[in-house]
Design a protein around this motif. Structure first.
Motif, PDB file in Angstrom:
ATOM      1  N   ALA A 291       4.403  20.411  -0.324  1.00 40.41           N
ATOM      2  CA  ALA A 291       4.412  21.560  -0.771  1.00 40.41           C
ATOM      3  C   ALA A 291       3.560  22.122  -2.385  1.00 40.41           C
ATOM      4  CB  ALA A 291       5.448  22.343  -0.979  1.00 40.41           C
ATOM      5  N   GLY A 292       2.937  22.494  -3.297  1.00 36.70           N
ATOM      6  CA  GLY A 292       2.810  22.747  -4.148  1.00 36.70           C
ATOM      7  C   GLY A 292       1.220  21.855  -3.949  1.00 36.70           C
ATOM      8  N   PHE A 293       0.980  21.802  -5.599  1.00 37.33           N
ATOM      9  CA  PHE A 293       0.019  20.880  -6.148  1.00 37.33           C
ATOM     10  C   PHE A 293      -0.132  20.477  -7.341  1.00 37.33           C
ATOM     11  CE2 PHE A 293      -1.144  24.989  -8.017  1.00 37.33           C
ATOM     12  CZ  PHE A 293      -1.705  24.959  -9.142  1.00 37.33           C
ATOM     13  N   GLY A 294      -1.128  19.879  -7.228  1.00 39.31           N
ATOM     14  CA  GLY A 294      -1.188  19.091  -8.980  1.00 39.31           C
ATOM     15  C   GLY A 294      -2.553  18.296  -8.913  1.00 39.31           C
ATOM     16  N   GLU A 295      -2.563  16.597  -9.647  1.00 42.05           N
ATOM     17  CA  GLU A 295      -3.445  16.166  -9.408  1.00 42.05           C
ATOM     18  C   GLU A 295      -3.435  14.193  -9.434  1.00 42.05           C
ATOM     19  OE1 GLU A 295      -5.982  16.577 -11.364  1.00 42.05           O
ATOM     20  OE2 GLU A 295      -5.942  18.299 -10.729  1.00 42.05           O
ATOM     21  N   ASP A 296      -3.955  13.673  -8.700  1.00 42.13           N
ATOM     22  CA  ASP A 296      -3.829  12.462  -8.058  1.00 42.13           C
ATOM     23  C   ASP A 296      -4.118  11.318  -8.897  1.00 42.13           C
ATOM     24  OD1 ASP A 296      -2.764   9.997  -6.580  1.00 42.13           O
ATOM     25  OD2 ASP A 296      -4.098  11.227  -4.834  1.00 42.13           O
ATOM     26  N   GLN A 297      -2.811  10.519  -9.738  1.00 42.42           N
ATOM     27  CA  GLN A 297      -4.734   9.305 -10.544  1.00 42.42           C
ATOM     28  C   GLN A 297      -4.566   8.371  -9.071  1.00 42.42           C
ATOM     29  OE1 GLN A 297      -2.756   8.410 -14.440  1.00 42.42           O
ATOM     30  NE2 GLN A 297      -3.972   6.388 -13.690  1.00 42.42           N
ATOM     31  N   LEU A 298      -5.391   7.246  -9.110  1.00 39.25           N
ATOM     32  CA  LEU A 298      -5.468   6.696  -7.658  1.00 39.25           C
ATOM     33  C   LEU A 298      -5.889   5.123  -8.518  1.00 39.25           C
ATOM     34  CD1 LEU A 298      -6.940   8.233  -4.746  1.00 39.25           C
ATOM     35  CD2 LEU A 298      -4.529   7.296  -5.048  1.00 39.25           C
ATOM     36  N   ASP A 299      -6.674   5.486  -9.775  1.00 33.67           N
ATOM     37  CA  ASP A 299      -6.395   3.906 -10.641  1.00 33.67           C
ATOM     38  C   ASP A 299      -6.689   3.890 -11.501  1.00 33.67           C
ATOM     39  OD1 ASP A 299      -8.907   5.515 -12.035  1.00 33.67           O
ATOM     40  OD2 ASP A 299     -10.202   4.879  -9.936  1.00 33.67           O
ATOM     41  N   ALA A 300      -6.853   2.754 -12.479  1.00 36.57           N
ATOM     42  CA  ALA A 300      -6.696   2.646 -13.885  1.00 36.57           C
ATOM     43  C   ALA A 300      -7.253   3.061 -14.905  1.00 36.57           C
ATOM     44  CB  ALA A 300      -6.892   1.137 -14.113  1.00 36.57           C
ATOM     45  N   SER A 301      -8.484   3.607 -14.211  1.00 34.05           N
ATOM     46  CA  SER A 301      -9.070   4.691 -15.697  1.00 34.05           C
ATOM     47  C   SER A 301      -8.688   5.614 -15.579  1.00 34.05           C
ATOM     48  CB  SER A 301     -10.532   4.790 -15.131  1.00 34.05           C
ATOM     49  OG  SER A 301     -10.688   5.941 -14.143  1.00 34.05           O
ATOM     50  N   GLY A 302      -7.508   6.368 -15.157  1.00 31.96           N
ATOM     51  CA  GLY A 302      -7.075   7.502 -15.564  1.00 31.96           C
ATOM     52  C   GLY A 302      -7.656   8.186 -15.281  1.00 31.96           C
TER      53      GLY A 302
ATOM     54  N   ALA B 162      -3.240   4.206  -2.456  1.00 26.91           N
ATOM     55  CA  ALA B 162      -3.189   3.390  -3.178  1.00 26.91           C
ATOM     56  C   ALA B 162      -2.687   1.671  -2.493  1.00 26.91           C
ATOM     57  CB  ALA B 162      -2.427   3.962  -3.891  1.00 26.91           C
ATOM     58  N   PRO B 163      -4.542   1.426  -2.564  1.00 26.41           N
ATOM     59  CA  PRO B 163      -3.902  -0.230  -1.738  1.00 26.41           C
ATOM     60  C   PRO B 163      -3.080  -0.787  -2.513  1.00 26.41           C
ATOM     61  CG  PRO B 163      -6.334   0.548  -1.969  1.00 26.41           C
ATOM     62  CD  PRO B 163      -5.687   1.966  -3.274  1.00 26.41           C
ATOM     63  N   ALA B 164      -2.645  -1.732  -2.081  1.00 27.35           N
ATOM     64  CA  ALA B 164      -1.900  -3.282  -3.000  1.00 27.35           C
ATOM     65  C   ALA B 164      -2.408  -2.894  -4.163  1.00 27.35           C
ATOM     66  CB  ALA B 164      -1.807  -4.512  -2.229  1.00 27.35           C
ATOM     67  N   GLY B 165      -2.526  -2.855  -5.633  1.00 30.56           N
ATOM     68  CA  GLY B 165      -2.164  -3.602  -6.915  1.00 30.56           C
ATOM     69  C   GLY B 165      -3.579  -2.422  -7.439  1.00 30.56           C
ATOM     70  N   ALA B 166      -3.839  -0.980  -6.572  1.00 25.49           N
ATOM     71  CA  ALA B 166      -4.501   0.561  -7.865  1.00 25.49           C
ATOM     72  C   ALA B 166      -3.128   0.688  -8.620  1.00 25.49           C
ATOM     73  CB  ALA B 166      -4.409   0.990  -6.424  1.00 25.49           C
ATOM     74  N   VAL B 167      -3.496   0.808  -9.593  1.00 28.75           N
ATOM     75  CA  VAL B 167      -2.706   2.015 -10.315  1.00 28.75           C
ATOM     76  C   VAL B 167      -2.905   2.509  -9.743  1.00 28.75           C
ATOM     77  CG1 VAL B 167      -2.717   2.698 -12.956  1.00 28.75           C
ATOM     78  CG2 VAL B 167      -3.488   0.250 -12.798  1.00 28.75           C
ATOM     79  N   HIS B 168      -1.647   4.090  -9.787  1.00 29.90           N
ATOM     80  CA  HIS B 168      -1.703   5.631  -9.702  1.00 29.90           C
ATOM     81  C   HIS B 168      -0.133   6.633  -9.963  1.00 29.90           C
ATOM     82  CE1 HIS B 168       0.886   2.723  -6.783  1.00 29.90           C
ATOM     83  NE2 HIS B 168       1.400   3.988  -6.082  1.00 29.90           N
ATOM     84  N   ALA B 169      -0.556   7.217  -9.853  1.00 32.49           N
ATOM     85  CA  ALA B 169       0.387   8.598 -10.219  1.00 32.49           C
ATOM     86  C   ALA B 169       0.411  10.243 -10.015  1.00 32.49           C
ATOM     87  CB  ALA B 169       0.578   8.763 -12.019  1.00 32.49           C
ATOM     88  N   PHE B 170       1.199  10.345  -9.655  1.00 28.72           N
ATOM     89  CA  PHE B 170       1.587  12.162  -9.775  1.00 28.72           C
ATOM     90  C   PHE B 170       1.443  12.838 -10.496  1.00 28.72           C
ATOM     91  CE2 PHE B 170       2.080  14.230  -5.335  1.00 28.72           C
ATOM     92  CZ  PHE B 170       1.438  13.351  -4.843  1.00 28.72           C
TER      93      PHE B 170
ATOM     94  N   GLN C 289       1.093  -0.940   0.216  1.00 26.81           N
ATOM     95  CA  GLN C 289      -0.150  -0.133   0.224  1.00 26.81           C
ATOM     96  C   GLN C 289       1.061   1.346   0.025  1.00 26.81           C
ATOM     97  OE1 GLN C 289      -3.384  -0.126   2.288  1.00 26.81           O
ATOM     98  NE2 GLN C 289      -2.577   1.690   3.564  1.00 26.81           N
ATOM     99  N   ASP C 290       0.801   2.283  -0.720  1.00 26.00           N
ATOM    100  CA  ASP C 290       0.991   3.398  -0.800  1.00 26.00           C
ATOM    101  C   ASP C 290       0.905   4.863  -0.163  1.00 26.00           C
ATOM    102  OD1 ASP C 290       3.448   5.328  -1.822  1.00 26.00           O
ATOM    103  OD2 ASP C 290       3.088   5.055  -3.216  1.00 26.00           O
ATOM    104  N   ASN C 291       1.229   5.118   0.748  1.00 25.99           N
ATOM    105  CA  ASN C 291       0.197   6.139   1.151  1.00 25.99           C
ATOM    106  C   ASN C 291       0.900   7.255   1.627  1.00 25.99           C
ATOM    107  OD1 ASN C 291      -1.663   4.544   3.297  1.00 25.99           O
ATOM    108  ND2 ASN C 291       0.482   3.677   3.606  1.00 25.99           N
ATOM    109  N   TRP C 292       0.622   7.977   0.946  1.00 24.04           N
ATOM    110  CA  TRP C 292       1.092   9.902   0.733  1.00 24.04           C
ATOM    111  C   TRP C 292       0.919  11.091   0.884  1.00 24.04           C
ATOM    112  CZ3 TRP C 292      -0.318   6.694  -3.376  1.00 24.04           C
ATOM    113  CH2 TRP C 292      -1.284   7.537  -4.109  1.00 24.04           C
ATOM    114  N   THR C 293       1.372  12.284   1.568  1.00 18.20           N
ATOM    115  CA  THR C 293       1.247  13.691   1.882  1.00 18.20           C
ATOM    116  C   THR C 293       2.268  14.021   0.866  1.00 18.20           C
ATOM    117  OG1 THR C 293       1.236  12.344   4.343  1.00 18.20           O
ATOM    118  CG2 THR C 293       1.559  14.582   3.445  1.00 18.20           C
ATOM    119  N   VAL C 294       1.316  15.363   0.566  1.00 12.97           N
ATOM    120  CA  VAL C 294       1.577  16.296   0.069  1.00 12.97           C
ATOM    121  C   VAL C 294       2.464  17.643   1.179  1.00 12.97           C
ATOM    122  CG1 VAL C 294       1.380  18.587  -1.994  1.00 12.97           C
ATOM    123  CG2 VAL C 294       0.320  16.104  -2.798  1.00 12.97           C
TER     124      VAL C 294
END
Length: 91
Positions: free
Chosen positions: A35-46, A59-67, A28-33
């Motif tokens: 500074a700054g801002f952006g968009e967080d992708q938390l699933d395979a749909s984009g 993001a639980p185990a197996g979840a597609v995610h991006a920053f 499982q990936d846990n993150w805290t921002v």
């Protein structure tokens, strides 16, 4: 012992850049921002949600995610992935 404790990462994403979509198959990936801002992708749909300083995402185990840094300043975050050997897969 390796694998029993979280793997901690501090990262900076420059304006207009991103951390590409990826998966931790068994962690499982846990993150805290910080500074700054952006968009967080938390699933395979984009689909994305806005995340800013003070925001937390999981993001639980197996979840597609991006920053994605969509702001004018660096997006700085800290992340804890548990277990430490989570089975990383770049997509």
């Amino acid at each position: 012992m390796i694998g029993r404790h979280p793997h901690n990462v501090a990262r900076t994403v420059n304006p207009g850049q991103r951390i590409s979509p990826h998966v931790y198959r068994s962690g499982q990936d846990n993150w805290t921002v910080i500074a700054g801002f952006g968009e967080d992708q938390l699933d395979a749909s984009g689909a994305t949600v806005r995340i800013a300083a003070g925001g937390v995402a999981v993001a639980p185990a197996g979840a597609v995610h991006a920053f994605f840094d969509t702001g004018p300043l660096d997006l700085v975050s800290v992340s804890a992935v548990s277990p430490a050997l989570p089975g990383f897969w770049a997509l």
